[in-house]
Design an enzyme around this catalytic site. Structure first.
Site, PDB file in Angstrom:
ATOM      1  N   ASP A  30      73.650  22.005 -17.507  1.00  0.00           N
ATOM      2  CA  ASP A  30      74.232  20.846 -16.818  1.00  0.00           C
ATOM      3  C   ASP A  30      73.417  20.530 -15.564  1.00  0.00           C
ATOM      4  O   ASP A  30      73.680  19.553 -14.868  1.00  0.00           O
ATOM      5  CB  ASP A  30      75.710  21.047 -16.499  1.00  0.00           C
ATOM      6  CG  ASP A  30      76.004  22.285 -15.651  1.00  0.00           C
ATOM      7  OD1 ASP A  30      75.051  22.977 -15.232  1.00  0.00           O
ATOM      8  OD2 ASP A  30      77.197  22.556 -15.406  1.00  0.00           O
ATOM      9  N   SER A  31      72.372  21.338 -15.325  1.00  0.00           N
ATOM     10  CA  SER A  31      71.364  21.013 -14.310  1.00  0.00           C
ATOM     11  C   SER A  31      70.729  19.663 -14.578  1.00  0.00           C
ATOM     12  O   SER A  31      70.087  19.084 -13.692  1.00  0.00           O
ATOM     13  CB  SER A  31      70.282  22.093 -14.289  1.00  0.00           C
ATOM     14  OG  SER A  31      69.791  22.344 -15.602  1.00  0.00           O
ATOM     15  N   ASP A  78      75.420  24.350 -21.984  1.00  0.00           N
ATOM     16  CA  ASP A  78      76.408  24.476 -20.915  1.00  0.00           C
ATOM     17  C   ASP A  78      77.681  23.695 -21.212  1.00  0.00           C
ATOM     18  O   ASP A  78      77.630  22.544 -21.671  1.00  0.00           O
ATOM     19  CB  ASP A  78      75.833  23.932 -19.598  1.00  0.00           C
ATOM     20  CG  ASP A  78      75.266  25.013 -18.710  1.00  0.00           C
ATOM     21  OD1 ASP A  78      75.642  26.189 -18.880  1.00  0.00           O
ATOM     22  OD2 ASP A  78      74.452  24.681 -17.829  1.00  0.00           O
ATOM     23  N   LYS A 123      77.853  28.184 -22.824  1.00  0.00           N
ATOM     24  CA  LYS A 123      77.885  28.935 -21.554  1.00  0.00           C
ATOM     25  C   LYS A 123      78.981  28.392 -20.644  1.00  0.00           C
ATOM     26  O   LYS A 123      79.102  27.178 -20.480  1.00  0.00           O
ATOM     27  CB  LYS A 123      76.535  28.868 -20.832  1.00  0.00           C
ATOM     28  CG  LYS A 123      76.519  29.671 -19.520  1.00  0.00           C
ATOM     29  CD  LYS A 123      75.121  29.845 -18.961  1.00  0.00           C
ATOM     30  CE  LYS A 123      74.620  28.601 -18.271  1.00  0.00           C
ATOM     31  NZ  LYS A 123      75.399  28.256 -17.051  1.00  0.00           N
ATOM     32  N   GLU A 127      80.989  29.035 -16.752  1.00  0.00           N
ATOM     33  CA  GLU A 127      80.892  29.636 -15.427  1.00  0.00           C
ATOM     34  C   GLU A 127      82.250  30.176 -14.980  1.00  0.00           C
ATOM     35  O   GLU A 127      83.250  29.460 -15.026  1.00  0.00           O
ATOM     36  CB  GLU A 127      80.432  28.599 -14.398  1.00  0.00           C
ATOM     37  CG  GLU A 127      79.042  28.048 -14.646  1.00  0.00           C
ATOM     38  CD  GLU A 127      78.632  27.037 -13.584  1.00  0.00           C
ATOM     39  OE1 GLU A 127      77.563  26.432 -13.748  1.00  0.00           O
ATOM     40  OE2 GLU A 127      79.377  26.838 -12.593  1.00  0.00           O
ATOM     41  N   GLU A 186      73.301  34.557 -11.285  1.00  0.00           N
ATOM     42  CA  GLU A 186      72.549  33.620 -10.462  1.00  0.00           C
ATOM     43  C   GLU A 186      72.717  33.900  -8.975  1.00  0.00           C
ATOM     44  O   GLU A 186      73.837  34.051  -8.483  1.00  0.00           O
ATOM     45  CB  GLU A 186      72.987  32.179 -10.760  1.00  0.00           C
ATOM     46  CG  GLU A 186      72.222  31.132  -9.963  1.00  0.00           C
ATOM     47  CD  GLU A 186      72.455  29.716 -10.439  1.00  0.00           C
ATOM     48  OE1 GLU A 186      71.924  28.790  -9.795  1.00  0.00           O
ATOM     49  OE2 GLU A 186      73.172  29.518 -11.439  1.00  0.00           O
TER      50      GLU A 186
END
Length: 264
Positions: free
Chosen positions: A45-46, A84, A112, A114, A181
């Site tokens: 999602d960067s 993501d 993925k 978070e 991270e």
């Protein structure tokens, strides 16, 4: 190169072989990275920041992620594809199931998410439904407003020990991969040794089982700034494919990240 699966990455950890991962968002770069021998590609999602020019990842939605996952899938033959789950797309288990299905149908081999212990039930439910999960601890960019910015996490002993426990809980819930991270290198090593699934670091030291970089950082084309944990591999080679091959080689040999790339 044979097709890479989660079992491949698990075997690499067991044999002490380093895993190299990079982000990609379209078919052309994905094909190049695949041919260079990268082990896994993350559609991050960067993309909100590096493609859309946003200040953070929060504006990215599930349709953006599905679209870019489809694009990457068309360029890949052997590399494992991870996608993501964007901000608030897994706030409930039902949302997570629906949105993860969209990403898997778009071409992902793994999704993925978070977050820590609170995600255990969601991860267990996804795995039960045939969806492999990569967890993500440390600096979780979707929580940037809670953290008060992009800051190193886990420097206090209590927070570090808590993160280790979260990692164990996520593995127990069924996660098959864990991204770490922006945490101290010592904590990255501690977590890698505390769990049996592979750990992939980005600013987490060189003792994680592998590394991941945003492709724009690895190629020195980020429009904002170069993070401390990154390195421009293109400047050393002058060729994109050779840059990625160098990245893979430097990770494999334990030369990247160097002391200048880690947090203490």
């Amino acid at each position: 190169m044979a097709k890479i699966t989660t079992a491949t990455l698990q075997k690499m950890k067991q044999q002490g072989e380093k895993i190299s991962t990079i982000t990609a968002y379209d078919a052309s770069f994905a094909k190049l990275f695949d041919q260079a021998g990268i082990h896994a590609i993350l559609i991050g999602d960067s993309l909100g920041m590096v493609l859309q020019g946003q200040d953070d990842t929060l504006p990215v939605d599930i349709e953006h992620m599905a679209y870019h996952t489809q694009c990457v899938k068309r360029g890949v033959e052997n590399t494992l594809i991870i996608s993501d789950m964007p901000f608030m797309s897994y706030a409930t288990k039902e949302q997570a199931f629906t949105n993860a299905a969209k990403l898997m149908q778009a071409g992902a081999s793994m999704v993925k998410l978070e977050g820590g212990l609170w995600l255990a039930d969601t991860i267990e439910g996804l795995v039960e439904r045939g969806i492999p999960v990569c967890a993500h601890l440390g600096l979780t960019p979707q929580s940037v407003n809670v953290f008060g910015g992009f800051k190193v996490q886990g420097r206090e002993q209590a927070k570090a020990l808590e993160m280790v426990e979260h990692a164990k809980a996520l593995e127990k819930a069924g996660a098959q991969l864990l991204v770490l991270e922006c945490i101290p290198a010592e904590l990255g090593k501690m977590i890698a040794e505390a769990i049996t699934i592979p750990t992939i670091g980005i600013g987490a030291g060189k003792d994680t089982d592998g590394q991941i970089l945003v492709m724009h950082d690895a190629l020195g084309i980020s429009c904002s700034y170069m993070p401390k944990f990154s390195r421009n591999f293109l400047i050393d080679t002058g060729d994109i494919k050779k840059a990625i091959e160098l990245y893979i080689s430097e990770v494999s040999k334990g030369n990247f990240p160097g002391e200048e790339h880690i947090f203490k």
